[in-house]
Structures are given as structure tokens and as C-alpha cells.
Design a protein around this motif. Structure first.
Motif, PDB file in Angstrom:
ATOM      1  N   THR A 254     -14.318  -0.230 -14.874  1.00 33.65           N
ATOM      2  CA  THR A 254     -14.879  -1.304 -14.055  1.00 33.65           C
ATOM      3  C   THR A 254     -14.880  -0.922 -12.580  1.00 33.65           C
ATOM      4  O   THR A 254     -15.860  -1.148 -11.866  1.00 33.65           O
ATOM      5  N   ALA A 255     -13.771  -0.345 -12.122  1.00 30.74           N
ATOM      6  CA  ALA A 255     -13.668   0.054 -10.716  1.00 30.74           C
ATOM      7  C   ALA A 255     -14.694   1.135 -10.382  1.00 30.74           C
ATOM      8  O   ALA A 255     -15.315   1.106  -9.312  1.00 30.74           O
TER       9      ALA A 255
ATOM     10  N   ILE B  80      -6.659  -0.455  -6.430  1.00 29.45           N
ATOM     11  CA  ILE B  80      -6.446  -0.254  -4.994  1.00 29.45           C
ATOM     12  C   ILE B  80      -6.057   1.183  -4.647  1.00 29.45           C
ATOM     13  O   ILE B  80      -5.738   1.993  -5.508  1.00 29.45           O
ATOM     14  N   ILE B  81      -6.082   1.446  -3.356  1.00 32.17           N
ATOM     15  CA  ILE B  81      -5.486   2.647  -2.782  1.00 32.17           C
ATOM     16  C   ILE B  81      -4.003   2.325  -2.549  1.00 32.17           C
ATOM     17  O   ILE B  81      -3.636   1.168  -2.321  1.00 32.17           O
TER      18      ILE B  81
ATOM     19  N   ALA C 195      -6.069   7.193  -5.335  1.00 31.29           N
ATOM     20  CA  ALA C 195      -7.420   6.738  -5.003  1.00 31.29           C
ATOM     21  C   ALA C 195      -7.791   5.487  -5.760  1.00 31.29           C
ATOM     22  O   ALA C 195      -8.672   4.729  -5.342  1.00 31.29           O
ATOM     23  N   ASP C 196      -7.163   5.283  -6.897  1.00 35.70           N
ATOM     24  CA  ASP C 196      -7.351   4.067  -7.678  1.00 35.70           C
ATOM     25  C   ASP C 196      -6.126   3.873  -8.561  1.00 35.70           C
ATOM     26  O   ASP C 196      -5.272   4.751  -8.673  1.00 35.70           O
ATOM     27  N   GLY C 197      -6.020   2.718  -9.171  1.00 33.36           N
ATOM     28  CA  GLY C 197      -4.863   2.393  -9.997  1.00 33.36           C
ATOM     29  C   GLY C 197      -4.564   0.922  -9.868  1.00 33.36           C
ATOM     30  O   GLY C 197      -5.165   0.215  -9.052  1.00 33.36           O
TER      31      GLY C 197
ATOM     32  N   PRO D  89       0.813  -0.734  -0.963  1.00 35.63           N
ATOM     33  CA  PRO D  89      -0.597  -0.941  -1.284  1.00 35.63           C
ATOM     34  C   PRO D  89      -1.489  -0.877  -0.059  1.00 35.63           C
ATOM     35  O   PRO D  89      -1.050  -1.163   1.062  1.00 35.63           O
ATOM     36  N   VAL D  90      -2.738  -0.488  -0.282  1.00 36.13           N
ATOM     37  CA  VAL D  90      -3.751  -0.468   0.773  1.00 36.13           C
ATOM     38  C   VAL D  90      -4.999  -1.154   0.223  1.00 36.13           C
ATOM     39  O   VAL D  90      -5.466  -0.821  -0.873  1.00 36.13           O
TER      40      VAL D  90
END
Length: 354
Positions: A197-198, A155-156, A241-243, A260-261
Motif C-alpha cells: 500500500t505504501a 514512516i521514516i 525508509a519505510d516500516g 519516528p519521522v
């Protein structure tokens, strides 16, 4: 940071050569074995073996909590947790099999594509824990060789002390706004199975043009998918931007300044299966541990302690977290990740100069 030196294809070729003559390439069983309950005989046989070697990319505190819970339930059986990034887990197993070393009993990876390779190589053991029999079909291998141990999102997120809620990004497109230049942290697909994967899902749905534009934002590049939440928490970057969604949950529930976003385009869906190897040095203990991992208690543990999602029908989501059913997700495609993984890592590394 250096990318892993051994590719999926190289590992596949190495283990394939080792297992030449075995029907591993596209082997399909007549049907999955029936779900097996935990029996007194299995427990007794497992205690005689006395240990389990568990390779995993699950966060170490969560993996160790899982191991301790198992040891408390089944005294006399020790669990040795070997934790590293998913791509490193994959490499290590490939190297061990190529050297005819069989040290691992149970494996978990945050890159489901790894299980496609291991199944193709014919090195996974068919075994269906009783609880897995109630899992949705899309979360259990048709031949009973692995199942979804954990589910989560990439997610962001943002640091609430550095970014106001009404100014926070709501989409991946928002991350390209010049105001975020030098303020974004991002993980690498060459180290993390989650990010591998993302990245596949994002380049498929957003296009490589999005990554090309993001690369101009002077992002902080880190390794593990657990690293962006840490940088966010420390205030070293305002936005990730990801994580891992689960790391953000863990931090937020401890009162840390993270939020989280869930991107309007959809959040990448990550599935981390568990499987047993045929060459397991402790086969009965491996079966017992595999059954425990998929039990309601263990699955509730990874939700409550680990911030993960579960497909076990008897688990409950933790209050305060956005229900999984209310989140728009991208579609997982482990087969495509396995096929395109090397090309994705190479293109990504070229774009971000890492």
C-alpha cells in the motif's frame, strides 16, 4: 528472498472459477444490514461452536493479546491465531478456496485491496457490529462486509544512537542524500501489505524516479514492515525508509533508541480491515469475535498495546505520540492498489534486484 508465486490476479481467477454462477463480480446489496448488538443468544450460540480461526497480518503479540482478551470475556470460546504477512494471508485464502477448503472464520489484512477482491468474489458475509455503526462512512464498507479494524502509517525513522536529531532526514527526498548510502533499511511490497500500500502511494506521489534513485543507496532489503524497526533498534542500519509506525512506538516506549519521522511530503496511510467469510465454520463465534474487535475496549487495546490508530469515536490516543490529526498523510486508494499491485511488485523487484 523470493516473491510470492501467486498473484492477486491468479488468486482472483482461481476463486472466481470456483464461484462461477454466483453474482460476485460487481454485486452490490440494496443496503448494508443494520448494526447488530451482542445478544445473549449470540453468545450462547458462539459458545456451542467453541472456537474461532483468525487469519491476520497484525503483529503476533498484539493479535494474541486481542485473542486472550476475547477468551477472558467469553470463556469457553478459543481463538486460534494464524499470523503471517498480508500477501501470504491473501495467497493462503485463495489456495484454500480454490481447493474447496473453508477453514477461516475472521480475517484481517494490512492490504485493504484484498477485501475488494474477496467482496468481488462474493465470499464475505455481510455483518455490521454495533460499534461500526458509529464509524466514519469511509471506514465501513457500503454493503457491510468489512470495516477498518486498525489504521496506521508507514514512516521514516532513525536510530538515535547513530543519528543526531538535527541531522536526521525530514523527508523522502532527504533519503537520497549520499550520506545515507549503505545506511538505510527497507521492506518489500511482495511480502508486506503495509509496504504494498505504501509503495503504491509513494510511486503515485513521488514518482518511480524516486525509487530508482533510492535503489542506488545500497539499502538493506527485508520482508515484513516490522523488520525495518527491528534492524534500526539493533543498530544494523541508521535509518528506515519505510516500516510500521506502531513498531517504532512500541520500541520507543520501551526505551529503545528509535525516533519516528513524519515526512514533509506526507506519510503513507494504511488501513487494515476485518471481515467474516460466508463459509465460516463457526459463524456465530465469528460474529461475536468481529463485534469484540470493533468494541471500544478492543480498539483501545490495539492503541495502547499495539501502537495502532483507531477510528472508534470513544478511543483516546496515548500520551507522547504525535496526534493523528496533526500528521500529513498520503491518500489511501485500495481499488488502485488491487488493480496495479502486480505491476508495482514486478517493477519494484526489478529495480531493487530482489
Amino acid at each position: 528472498m523470493k516473491n510470492p508465486k501467486i498473484s492477486r490476479r491468479a488468486v482472483l481467477q482461481g476463486t472466481g472459477a470456483l464461484l462461477a454462477g454466483a453474482a460476485f463480480s460487481t454485486r452490490v446489496l440494496a443496503s448494508a444490514p443494520p448494526p447488530e448488538p451482542i445478544t445473549p443468544a449470540l453468545i450462547e450460540a458462539a459458545k456451542k461452536e467453541g472456537q474461532i480461526i483468525y487469519y491476520t497480518s497484525t503483529d503476533l503479540p498484539v493479535a494474541e493479546k486481542l485473542a486472550k482478551s476475547f477468551e477472558a470475556k467469553y470463556p469457553g470460546i478459543a481463538v486460534r491465531v494464524e499470523r503471517t504477512g498480508a500477501e501470504r494471508v491473501f495467497q493462503r485464502i485463495g489456495q484454500e478456496y480454490a481447493s474447496n477448503i473453508h477453514a477461516v472464520d475472521v480475517v484481517n489484512s494490512s492490504d485493504a485491496a484484498h477485501f475488494i477482491v474477496w467482496k468481488r468474489d462474493g465470499i464475505l458475509a455481510p455483518y455490521v457490529p454495533e460499534d461500526v455503526g458509529s464509524y466514519p462512512p469511509e471506514h465501513r464498507d457500503v454493503d457491510g462486509q468489512f470495516a477498518s479494524f486498525r489504521v496506521w502509517l508507514s514512516i521514516i525513522a532513525y536510530n538515535t544512537g547513530l543519528v543526531k536529531a538535527d541531522e536526521a532526514p525530514k523527508s523522502f527526498a532527504d533519503l537520497l542524500d549520499p550520506k545515507w548510502k549503505g545506511k538505510i533499511v527497507k521492506a518489500h511490497p511482495g511480502y508486506s501489505g503495509t509496504i504494498m500500500t505504501a509503495t503504491y502511494q509513494m510511486q503515485r506521489d513521488l514518482g518511480w524516479t524516486w525509487f530508482e534513485q533510492l535503489a542506488k543507496q545500497n539499502i538493506m532489503q527485508v520482508q515484513s514492515s516490522a523488520d525495518p524497526p527491528k534492524k534500526l533498534d539493533l543498530g544494523e542500519r541508521a535509518v528506515m525508509a519505510d516500516g510500521n509506525e506502531y513498531n517504532i512506538f512500541q520500541l520507543k516506549e520501551k526505551g529503545r533508541p528509535v525516533e519516528p519521522v513524519y515526512a514533509t511530503e506526507g506519510s503513507p496511510l494504511i488501513i487494515g480491515p476485518n471481515g467474516i467469510f460466508k463459509s465460516s465454520p463457526n459463524p456465530n463465534a465469528a460474529k461475536l469475535f468481529q463485534s469484540f474487535c470493533f468494541s471500544r475496549d478492543a480498539q483501545q487495546l490495539i492503541i495502547d498495546v499495539g501502537g495502532l490508530r483507531s477510528v472508534h469515536p470513544q478511543t483516546r490516543e496515548k500520551a507522547g505520540r504525535k496526534p493523528f490529526k496533526d500528521i500529513k498523510t498520503m491518500k489511501d486508494d485500495a481499488a488502485a492498489v488491487e488493480k496495479e499491485g502486480d505491476a508495482i511488485k514486478a517493477r519494484y523487484s526489478k529495480l531493487f534486484h530482489v
